[in-house]
Write an enzyme that holds these catalytic residues in place. Structure first.
Site, PDB file in Angstrom:
ATOM      1  N   CYS A  42       1.051  -1.174  -0.057  1.00  0.00           N
ATOM      2  CA  CYS A  42       0.027  -0.052   0.022  1.00  0.00           C
ATOM      3  C   CYS A  42       0.889   1.259   0.032  1.00  0.00           C
ATOM      4  CB  CYS A  42      -0.897  -0.087   1.076  1.00  0.00           C
ATOM      5  SG  CYS A  42      -1.950   1.340   1.461  1.00  0.00           S
ATOM      6  N   CYS A  47      -1.712   1.578  -3.063  1.00  0.00           N
ATOM      7  CA  CYS A  47      -2.528   2.751  -2.785  1.00  0.00           C
ATOM      8  C   CYS A  47      -2.202   4.107  -2.668  1.00  0.00           C
ATOM      9  CB  CYS A  47      -3.476   2.547  -1.609  1.00  0.00           C
ATOM     10  SG  CYS A  47      -3.420   1.088  -0.733  1.00  0.00           S
ATOM     11  N   LYS A  50      -0.086   5.212  -5.859  1.00  0.00           N
ATOM     12  CA  LYS A  50      -1.033   5.163  -7.043  1.00  0.00           C
ATOM     13  C   LYS A  50      -2.199   6.371  -6.969  1.00  0.00           C
ATOM     14  CE  LYS A  50      -4.883   3.735  -6.245  1.00  0.00           C
ATOM     15  NZ  LYS A  50      -5.760   2.449  -6.034  1.00  0.00           N
ATOM     16  N   GLY A 177      -8.685  -6.296 -16.949  1.00  0.00           N
ATOM     17  CA  GLY A 177      -9.902  -5.411 -16.724  1.00  0.00           C
ATOM     18  C   GLY A 177     -10.279  -5.286 -15.512  1.00  0.00           C
ATOM     19  N   TYR A 179      -9.636  -3.483 -11.073  1.00  0.00           N
ATOM     20  CA  TYR A 179      -9.471  -2.268 -10.881  1.00  0.00           C
ATOM     21  C   TYR A 179      -7.936  -1.732 -11.097  1.00  0.00           C
ATOM     22  CZ  TYR A 179      -7.209  -2.814  -6.236  1.00  0.00           C
ATOM     23  OH  TYR A 179      -6.188  -3.025  -5.212  1.00  0.00           O
ATOM     24  N   GLU A 183      -7.154   1.767 -13.121  1.00  0.00           N
ATOM     25  CA  GLU A 183      -6.701   3.069 -12.647  1.00  0.00           C
ATOM     26  C   GLU A 183      -5.509   3.256 -13.341  1.00  0.00           C
ATOM     27  OE1 GLU A 183      -8.268   2.316  -7.861  1.00  0.00           O
ATOM     28  OE2 GLU A 183      -6.445   1.565  -8.552  1.00  0.00           O
ATOM     29  N   ARG A 206     -14.885  -7.488 -13.142  1.00  0.00           N
ATOM     30  CA  ARG A 206     -15.476  -8.559 -12.710  1.00  0.00           C
ATOM     31  C   ARG A 206     -16.092  -8.452 -11.402  1.00  0.00           C
ATOM     32  NH1 ARG A 206     -13.819 -13.898 -11.456  1.00  0.00           N
ATOM     33  NH2 ARG A 206     -11.669 -13.110 -12.038  1.00  0.00           N
ATOM     34  N   HIS A 437     -27.845  20.664  -0.808  1.00  0.00           N
ATOM     35  CA  HIS A 437     -27.975  21.449  -2.237  1.00  0.00           C
ATOM     36  C   HIS A 437     -26.995  22.394  -2.242  1.00  0.00           C
ATOM     37  CE1 HIS A 437     -29.996  22.013  -5.806  1.00  0.00           C
ATOM     38  NE2 HIS A 437     -30.155  23.350  -5.564  1.00  0.00           N
ATOM     39  N   GLU A 442     -26.586  14.759  -3.334  1.00  0.00           N
ATOM     40  CA  GLU A 442     -27.980  14.740  -2.904  1.00  0.00           C
ATOM     41  C   GLU A 442     -28.754  13.879  -3.963  1.00  0.00           C
ATOM     42  OE1 GLU A 442     -30.226  18.458  -3.639  1.00  0.00           O
ATOM     43  OE2 GLU A 442     -28.233  19.031  -5.010  1.00  0.00           O
TER      44      GLU A 442
HETATM   45  C1  FAD Z   1      -1.437  -1.171  -7.636  1.00  0.00           C
HETATM   46  C2  FAD Z   1      -2.213  -1.428  -6.385  1.00  0.00           C
HETATM   47  C3  FAD Z   1      -3.069  -0.303  -5.699  1.00  0.00           C
HETATM   48  C4  FAD Z   1      -3.838  -0.685  -4.693  1.00  0.00           C
HETATM   49  N1  FAD Z   1      -4.571   0.402  -4.406  1.00  0.00           N
HETATM   50  C5  FAD Z   1      -5.349  -0.060  -3.196  1.00  0.00           C
HETATM   51  C6  FAD Z   1      -6.506   1.096  -2.740  1.00  0.00           C
HETATM   52  O1  FAD Z   1      -6.618   1.975  -3.502  1.00  0.00           O
HETATM   53  N2  FAD Z   1      -6.954   0.758  -1.712  1.00  0.00           N
HETATM   54  C7  FAD Z   1      -6.777  -0.185  -0.970  1.00  0.00           C
HETATM   55  O2  FAD Z   1      -7.427  -0.375   0.043  1.00  0.00           O
HETATM   56  N3  FAD Z   1      -5.899  -1.092  -1.384  1.00  0.00           N
HETATM   57  C8  FAD Z   1      -5.326  -0.975  -2.526  1.00  0.00           C
HETATM   58  N4  FAD Z   1      -4.332  -2.206  -2.922  1.00  0.00           N
HETATM   59  C9  FAD Z   1      -4.220  -3.139  -2.203  1.00  0.00           C
HETATM   60  C10 FAD Z   1      -3.406  -3.129  -1.021  1.00  0.00           C
HETATM   61  O3  FAD Z   1      -2.191  -2.678  -1.314  1.00  0.00           O
HETATM   62  C11 FAD Z   1      -3.193  -4.549  -0.255  1.00  0.00           C
HETATM   63  O4  FAD Z   1      -4.508  -4.856   0.060  1.00  0.00           O
HETATM   64  C12 FAD Z   1      -2.423  -4.328   1.381  1.00  0.00           C
HETATM   65  O5  FAD Z   1      -1.217  -3.739   0.785  1.00  0.00           O
HETATM   66  C13 FAD Z   1      -2.478  -5.805   1.845  1.00  0.00           C
HETATM   67  O6  FAD Z   1      -1.779  -5.593   3.120  1.00  0.00           O
HETATM   68  P1  FAD Z   1      -0.964  -6.861   3.771  1.00  0.00           P
HETATM   69  O7  FAD Z   1      -0.720  -6.408   4.872  1.00  0.00           O
HETATM   70  O8  FAD Z   1      -1.793  -7.879   3.633  1.00  0.00           O
HETATM   71  O9  FAD Z   1       0.325  -7.173   2.348  1.00  0.00           O
HETATM   72  P2  FAD Z   1       1.383  -6.153   1.946  1.00  0.00           P
HETATM   73  O10 FAD Z   1       1.139  -4.786   2.141  1.00  0.00           O
HETATM   74  O11 FAD Z   1       1.511  -6.489   0.508  1.00  0.00           O
HETATM   75  O12 FAD Z   1       2.614  -6.326   2.723  1.00  0.00           O
HETATM   76  C14 FAD Z   1       3.319  -7.649   2.478  1.00  0.00           C
HETATM   77  C15 FAD Z   1       4.879  -7.554   2.674  1.00  0.00           C
HETATM   78  O13 FAD Z   1       5.596  -8.435   3.093  1.00  0.00           O
HETATM   79  C16 FAD Z   1       6.611  -8.601   2.260  1.00  0.00           C
HETATM   80  N5  FAD Z   1       7.097  -9.916   2.262  1.00  0.00           N
HETATM   81  C17 FAD Z   1       6.656 -10.865   1.504  1.00  0.00           C
HETATM   82  N6  FAD Z   1       7.093 -12.226   1.626  1.00  0.00           N
HETATM   83  C18 FAD Z   1       8.283 -12.011   2.662  1.00  0.00           C
HETATM   84  C19 FAD Z   1       8.981 -12.709   3.301  1.00  0.00           C
HETATM   85  N7  FAD Z   1       9.136 -14.112   2.985  1.00  0.00           N
HETATM   86  N8  FAD Z   1       9.948 -12.217   4.089  1.00  0.00           N
HETATM   87  C20 FAD Z   1       9.850 -11.089   4.476  1.00  0.00           C
HETATM   88  N9  FAD Z   1       8.776 -10.067   3.851  1.00  0.00           N
HETATM   89  C21 FAD Z   1       8.223 -10.469   3.134  1.00  0.00           C
HETATM   90  C22 FAD Z   1       6.332  -7.779   0.974  1.00  0.00           C
HETATM   91  O14 FAD Z   1       7.575  -7.291   0.848  1.00  0.00           O
HETATM   92  C23 FAD Z   1       5.338  -6.823   1.593  1.00  0.00           C
HETATM   93  O15 FAD Z   1       6.159  -5.537   1.892  1.00  0.00           O
HETATM   94  C24 FAD Z   1      -3.584  -1.835  -3.909  1.00  0.00           C
HETATM   95  C25 FAD Z   1      -2.903  -2.976  -4.471  1.00  0.00           C
HETATM   96  C26 FAD Z   1      -1.978  -2.542  -5.428  1.00  0.00           C
HETATM   97  C27 FAD Z   1      -1.018  -3.586  -5.999  1.00  0.00           C
END
Ligand code: FAD
Length: 458
Positions: A42, A47, A50, A177, A179, A183, A206, A437, A442
């Site tokens: 994120c 997020c 982006k 196709g 989000y 974006e 979808r 309004h 609204e």
């Molecule tokens: C382009 C894009 C735009 C997005 N826009 C939005 C948005 O507008 N709003 C929204 O709510 N969500 C958005 N998301 C989704 C959001 O980023 C994720 O849902 C969120 O970051 C999930 O959090 P998380 O903690 O599960 O994993 P992450 O934030 O992905 O964190 C996982 C971390 O684990 C690390 N990692 C992985 N494997 C290992 C390992 N073996 N050892 C050590 N570290 C490791 C990774 O490097 C990463 O830093 C977007 C995602 C993308 C790709």
């Protein structure tokens, strides 16, 4: 002590950082490992950067709209390195805040990859050491899915690389196709690139409400993106400085960037889950119960790696609930119903609750209210973009089941609409709220007439 730590968190993204901090503040001895940059998807490549690019892209529409409001706009130009580097500076600042918040909370951070050895042991890949913990929390998120086997695949990029492009492309082919595809098409198009969206399905987005999907089809094309459906890529090859893409129709397209946005996989490869006996579903997501516990008693998983609702607020809530359940002794299941979400396309979408199709599957009677209008803001400018608003209502109880909006500020509106849907308010209560309004919002409380039921003569 039996273990080096009470809790070892793998992945310092939205969910992992929250869980680590809350557990540590509750008195647990906590460590966290991050293989890329603290902050996770994120903050670093999702997020946050982006949304900055979306803000950047919005200026071109403002410039186009300005003359109708009396402004004379001189020649304008856009400098990609300025935007890219300013975004990266902010990302670095935020990552620093995450790092210092972990330290302030007393969490030990290992900036390297970690893998699971067994139910209580983690191996640190760079330093090679093994660390034991009473519990392990998998918070490794997801990673972009790629069409393995496609000739020339290495010429394409994913959203990860899109933030760091050395040069702004004149032409972009966005494959997908969903989000993220919409974006990035909006971003590149708004910043001045010629964009084409290539999608194998016959509709965009979808999983979203069908009226929203149809509306976005019209608006994406009206906005100037070329949209090619029911088509895939068969080959990528170099064409001088450019890339030549061959489509399943046989057509060849020259472009500067091919961006794959065709979905994300739970990031579990090589993590040692089989060794530890952690069960995953067919998509590779860790299977957990309502308290985020896997089939191995000491191993939990939260956020995108569980593939429930892949959104930041959900990962944060999952992480907080896990820490509350285990370390604050407050069993907290997360309610994953009525999660609002947004698509920062053109126009943006905000949506919460059931689509019409889902509501019709799960409810005996469903009433639909819908309006489609050109907002006041676009009247003087000549901008033809239209807004769609739709309410899905339980025909028996009158409760609001879903609110779907495509239009300026839709995500801002839907955050508040989500309160009403989550609280189970009825359409009558919703309508008894006075309109504000003149706003576009609204219209949400002024939809009096039901749309005729499908198949009815009305
Ligand atoms: C382009 C894009 C735009 C997005 N826009 C939005 C948005 O507008 N709003 C929204 O709510 N969500 C958005 N998301 C989704 C959001 O980023 C994720 O849902 C969120 O970051 C999930 O959090 P998380 O903690 O599960 O994993 P992450 O934030 O992905 O964190 C996982 C971390 O684990 C690390 N990692 C992985 N494997 C290992 C390992 N073996 N050892 C050590 N570290 C490791 C990774 O490097 C990463 O830093 C977007 C995602 C993308 C790709």
């Amino acid at each position: 002590m039996k273990y080096d730590y009470d809790l070892f968190v793998i992945g310092a993204g939205s969910g992992g950082v929250r869980a680590a901090r809350i557990a540590s503040q509750a008195g647990a001895r906590v460590a966290i490992a991050e293989e890329y940059r603290i902050g996770g998807t994120c903050v670093i490549r999702g997020c946050v950067p982006k949304k900055f690019l979306v803000y950047g892209a919005e200026f071109s529409q403002m410039v186009a709209d300005a003359p109708g409001y009396g402004w004379t706009v001189g020649p304008v130009s856009f400098d990609w390195p300025t935007l890219r580097d300013n975004v990266q500076k902010e990302v670095t600042r935020l990552s620093g805040i995450y790092t210092s918040n972990l330290a302030k909370a007393g969490v030990t951070a290992f900036e390297e990859r970690a893998e699971i050895v067994d139910a209580h042991t983690v191996k640190l890949k760079k330093s090679g050491g093994e660390v034991s913990a009473e519990r392990i929390l998998i918070a490794t998120g997801g990673s972009p899915y790629l069409p393995e086997g496609l000739p020339g695949l290495e010429l394409g990029i994913t959203s990860n690389e899109a933030f760091l492009l050395p040069k702004f492309p004149e032409r972009v082919l966005v494959v997908g196709g969903g989000y993220v595809a919409l974006e990035f098409a909006n971003i590149f198009h708004g910043l001045g690139a010629k964009t084409r969206i290539l999608h194998r399905g016959d509709k965009l987005l979808r999983g979203f409400d069908d009226d929203l999907r149809a509306h976005m089809h019209i608006e994406v094309e009206r906005g100037g993106n070329q949209l090619t459906l029911k088509t895939t890529l068969t080959k990528l090859e170099k064409a001088g400085e450019a890339i030549r893409a061959t489509l399943s129709t046989g057509e060849t397209v020259e472009t500067d960037v091919v961006l794959f946005a065709i979905g994300r996989d739970p990031h579990t490869g090589g993590l040692g889950l089989e060794r530890a006996g952690v069960k995953r579903d067919d998509a590779g997501a860790v299977i957990v119960d309502e308290y985020s516990q896997s089939c191995v008693e000491s191993i939990y998983a939260i956020g995108d790696v569980t593939n429930r609702f892949n959104l930041t607020p959900v990962a944060i809530r999952d992480g907080h609930a896990f820490a509350d359940t285990i370390y604050n002794k407050r069993p907290t299941p997360v309610d994953h119903r009525s999660v609002p979400s947004a698509v920062f396309g053109r126009p943006p979408i905000g949506t919460v609750g059931l689509s019409e199709a889902d509501a019709r599957r799960s409810h005996e009677a469903v009433d639909i209210y819908r309006t489609n209008f050109r907002p006041m803001r676009n009247m003087l400018s000549g901008n033809q973009e239209r807004t769609l608003m739709k309410l899905v209502v339980d025909g028996k109880s009158g409760k609001l089941l879903g609110v779907h909006i495509a239009g300026e500020d839709a995500p801002e509106m839907v955050q508040l609409a989500a309160v009403a849907v989550k609280a189970g308010l009825t359409k009558q209560q919703w309508d008894s709220t006075m309109a504000l309004h003149p706003t576009a919002a609204e219209e949400l409380v002024l939809m009096r007439e039901k749309v005729a039921a499908p198949g009815s003569a009305a």
